[in-house]
Scaffold this motif. Structure first.
Motif, PDB file in Angstrom:
ATOM      1  N   ALA A 113      -9.828   1.876  17.091  1.00 23.44           N
ATOM      2  CA  ALA A 113     -10.722   0.696  17.746  1.00 23.44           C
ATOM      3  C   ALA A 113      -9.776  -0.244  18.558  1.00 23.44           C
ATOM      4  O   ALA A 113      -8.794  -0.639  18.269  1.00 23.44           O
ATOM      5  N   THR A 114     -10.213  -0.612  19.702  1.00 22.23           N
ATOM      6  CA  THR A 114      -9.863  -1.204  20.910  1.00 22.23           C
ATOM      7  C   THR A 114     -10.383  -2.384  21.389  1.00 22.23           C
ATOM      8  O   THR A 114     -11.563  -2.369  21.103  1.00 22.23           O
ATOM      9  N   ASN A 115      -9.673  -3.017  22.087  1.00 19.95           N
ATOM     10  CA  ASN A 115     -10.683  -4.371  22.871  1.00 19.95           C
ATOM     11  C   ASN A 115     -11.712  -3.911  23.831  1.00 19.95           C
ATOM     12  O   ASN A 115     -12.490  -4.775  23.985  1.00 19.95           O
ATOM     13  N   ARG A 116     -11.730  -2.664  24.012  1.00 21.10           N
ATOM     14  CA  ARG A 116     -12.871  -2.010  24.746  1.00 21.10           C
ATOM     15  C   ARG A 116     -13.688  -1.089  24.024  1.00 21.10           C
ATOM     16  O   ARG A 116     -14.328  -0.173  24.612  1.00 21.10           O
ATOM     17  N   GLY A 117     -13.724  -1.256  22.721  1.00 18.75           N
ATOM     18  CA  GLY A 117     -14.511  -0.356  21.919  1.00 18.75           C
ATOM     19  C   GLY A 117     -13.773   0.734  21.225  1.00 18.75           C
ATOM     20  O   GLY A 117     -12.573   0.702  21.130  1.00 18.75           O
TER      21      GLY A 117
END
Length: 121
Positions: A101-105
Motif C-alpha cells: 500500500a503506497t501513497n499512490r494506491g
C-alpha cells in the motif's frame, strides 16, 4: 514509486554463508509480506522463503534448516541468512512483494532487480 533493492550477493565457497538484504523504498504505508525467490540458469524462478509483516515465515524444502528469513518492519527490509551454502544454491536471488500500500494506491507483484549468488570453490 515503490522500489526493491537487493544486496549481499557474491561468490562464496561451498559450506560458506551469506546474508542478503532487500530494502523497499518509496512512500509505503504497509507491506503484507516479503519474499525471496531465486532463478538458476535454465530453471524457472522458485520461491525460497517468505515472511509476513507479523514475522510468520515459510521455507522451500531446499532452504529448511539452512536459510533464515527475517524482517525489519520499521526499515521495510527483509533479510535472508544463508548458511552451509551448496553449489545448487547458485542463482540470481530476487526480492518480491505481493501487495504494498503506497501513497499512490495499492501496488501488486513488485520485484527487485536481483543479486547474484555463486557458490563455487
Amino acid at each position: 514509486q515503490v522500489q526493491l533493492v537487493e544486496s549481499g550477493g557474491c561468490l562464496v565457497q561451498p559450506g560458506g554463508a551469506l546474508r542478503l538484504s532487500c530494502a523497499a523504498s518509496g512512500i509505503i504505508f504497509s507491506i503484507n509480506a516479503m519474499e525471496w525467490y531465486r532463478q538458476a540458469p535454465g530453471n524457472q524462478r522458485e520461491l525460497v522463503a517468505s515472511i509476513t509483516q507479523g514475522a510468520s515465515a515459510d521455507y522451500a524444502d531446499s532452504a529448511k534448516g539452512r536459510f533464515e528469513i527475517s524482517i525489519d518492519n520499521a526499515k521495510k527490509t527483509v533479510y535472508l541468512q544463508m548458511n552451509n551454502l551448496k553449489p545448487d544454491d547458485t542463482a540470481v536471488y530476487y526480492c518480491h512483494v505481493p501487495i504494498v500500500a503506497t501513497n499512490r494506491g495499492i501496488r501488486y507483484d513488485v520485484w527487485g532487480q536481483g543479486t547474484q549468488v555463486t557458490v563455487s570453490s
